[in-house]
Each structure stands twice: as structure tokens, then as C-alpha cells.
Design a protein around this motif. Structure first.
Motif, PDB file in Angstrom:
ATOM      1  N   TYR A  35       0.653  -0.782  -0.001  1.00 21.18           N
ATOM      2  CA  TYR A  35      -0.049  -0.133   0.000  1.00 21.18           C
ATOM      3  C   TYR A  35       0.681   0.879  -0.032  1.00 21.18           C
ATOM      4  O   TYR A  35       1.923   0.866   0.908  1.00 21.18           O
ATOM      5  N   TYR A  37       0.933   5.013   1.653  1.00 23.55           N
ATOM      6  CA  TYR A  37      -0.163   6.207   2.254  1.00 23.55           C
ATOM      7  C   TYR A  37       1.148   7.476   2.121  1.00 23.55           C
ATOM      8  O   TYR A  37       1.852   7.669   1.897  1.00 23.55           O
ATOM      9  N   TYR A  39       0.913  11.576   2.898  1.00 18.79           N
ATOM     10  CA  TYR A  39       1.245  12.474   3.801  1.00 18.79           C
ATOM     11  C   TYR A  39       0.947  13.784   3.857  1.00 18.79           C
ATOM     12  O   TYR A  39       1.449  14.374   2.527  1.00 18.79           O
ATOM     13  N   GLN A  49      -1.475  11.785   7.708  1.00 21.20           N
ATOM     14  CA  GLN A  49      -2.139  11.122   6.376  1.00 21.20           C
ATOM     15  C   GLN A  49      -3.122  11.072   5.599  1.00 21.20           C
ATOM     16  O   GLN A  49      -4.750  11.832   5.775  1.00 21.20           O
ATOM     17  N   GLU A  52      -4.537   6.587   1.505  1.00 20.36           N
ATOM     18  CA  GLU A  52      -4.663   5.165   1.126  1.00 20.36           C
ATOM     19  C   GLU A  52      -4.538   4.742   0.008  1.00 20.36           C
ATOM     20  O   GLU A  52      -5.757   4.915  -0.282  1.00 20.36           O
TER      21      GLU A  52
END
Length: 162
Positions: A35, A37, A39, A49, A52
Motif C-alpha cells: 500500500y 500512504y 501525508y 495521512q 491510502e
């Protein structure tokens, strides 16, 4: 007769490609559970975050991806051999944390483990996301710039509490 069941489905949405001419590109093996993520730094100093997305195959049977490879035309790499891979175009200069998940299974228990690597993709660079490990060690995730002269730009800091 032996019946084995081992299907897995990942329901999180897959990363959509960025269409800018300054795009960076990343490649991952489709069989790994990986995955991304994303930010943003907050005024308080922590990192929040904001998104995702799944990078690996959405459906696998007995650990083998059912879907094929997604190619964007990245330069070839020796990091994957003949494994199916997914390639994505992403916006450069974002704060990205790439996370690989796996299940550590034992006779009486199992639990989910993860390994991660933070980086800031650079304009027009190509990256391989590589999972390394064995049956006897913890998996680790590595990000490699396909330009051997380039260095990975990382980022550090605390993740904001939800």
C-alpha cells in the motif's frame, strides 16, 4: 482428497495514475500486499495521512495474483525477474510511505506484520519497490531509484494521532 482454500481480496482502491509531464513512476510485484500512504505536514509539526491506496493485485488465490500486470512503460529492471508487476505514475514531491503487509503464521497463532519505507518521489524518476526476506527472517521493503546515480529522498517525523 485434499481441499485447500486460500483466497484473499483487497478492497481498498488501487492508486490512480498521475498524468502530469513531471510524473515519477513506481513498480511493485503484484503478488505482494503493498500500500501507499500519502501525508501532509500539519502546522503542529506532525504528518497527517491524507490518502491510502493499494499498489498490489486486488485478488489472489493461494498467494498468487489472479490479475495481470499493469505496465506504464518504465525502463526494464532485474529486480523482479519474471514476476508480474504493476507500474504507476505518481505526482512528484509528495510525502509517501510504502508499506508491505504479510501474515506471520505459526502452529497456534498468526498475526499481521508490516515493513515500511518513506520517500519523496522526484520529478521524472523511476522507482522499484522491492520486498526481500526469507521463510526464516522478517520481510523488509526497499525502494530503489533506477538511476544508479540518484539517491532516495526520505522524510522523517511523527504521524499525527487520529
Amino acid at each position: 482428497m485434499v481441499f485447500l482454500s486460500g483466497c484473499s481480496v483487497q478492497l481498498k482502491p488501487m492508486l490512480e495514475d498521475y498524468n502530469g509531464s513531471d510524473a515519477a513512476h513506481i513498480r511493485v510485484a503484484t503478488g505482494d500486499s503493498i500500500y501507499a500512504y500519502f501525508y501532509e505536514k500539519q502546522s503542529s509539526g506532525c504528518y497527517k495521512q491524507v490518502m491510502e491506496r493499494r499498489l498490489s493485485s486486488g485478488f489472489s488465490v493461494m498467494g498468487f495474483p489472479v490479475t495481470g500486470s499493469k505496465k506504464m512503460g518504465m525502463p526494464s529492471s532485474k529486480n523482479y525477474g519474471y514476476q508480474p508487476t504493476n507500474e504507476f505514475s505518481i505526482k512528484p514531491n509528495q510525502l509517501v510511505n510504502i508499506v508491505h503487509y504479510w501474515v506471520d503464521a505459526h502452529v497456534n497463532y498468526s498475526f499481521q506484520e508490516s515493513s515500511s519505507e518513506r520517500f519523496i518521489p522526484q520529478k521524472n524518476h523511476n522507482y522499484d519497490v522491492i520486498v526481500k526476506g526469507t521463510d526464516y527472517s522478517v520481510d523488509h521493503i526497499f525502494i530503489t531509484d533506477l538511476d544508479p546515480q540518484a539517491k532516495i529522498v526520505g522524510w522523517e517525523g511523527d504521524i499525527c494521532k487520529k
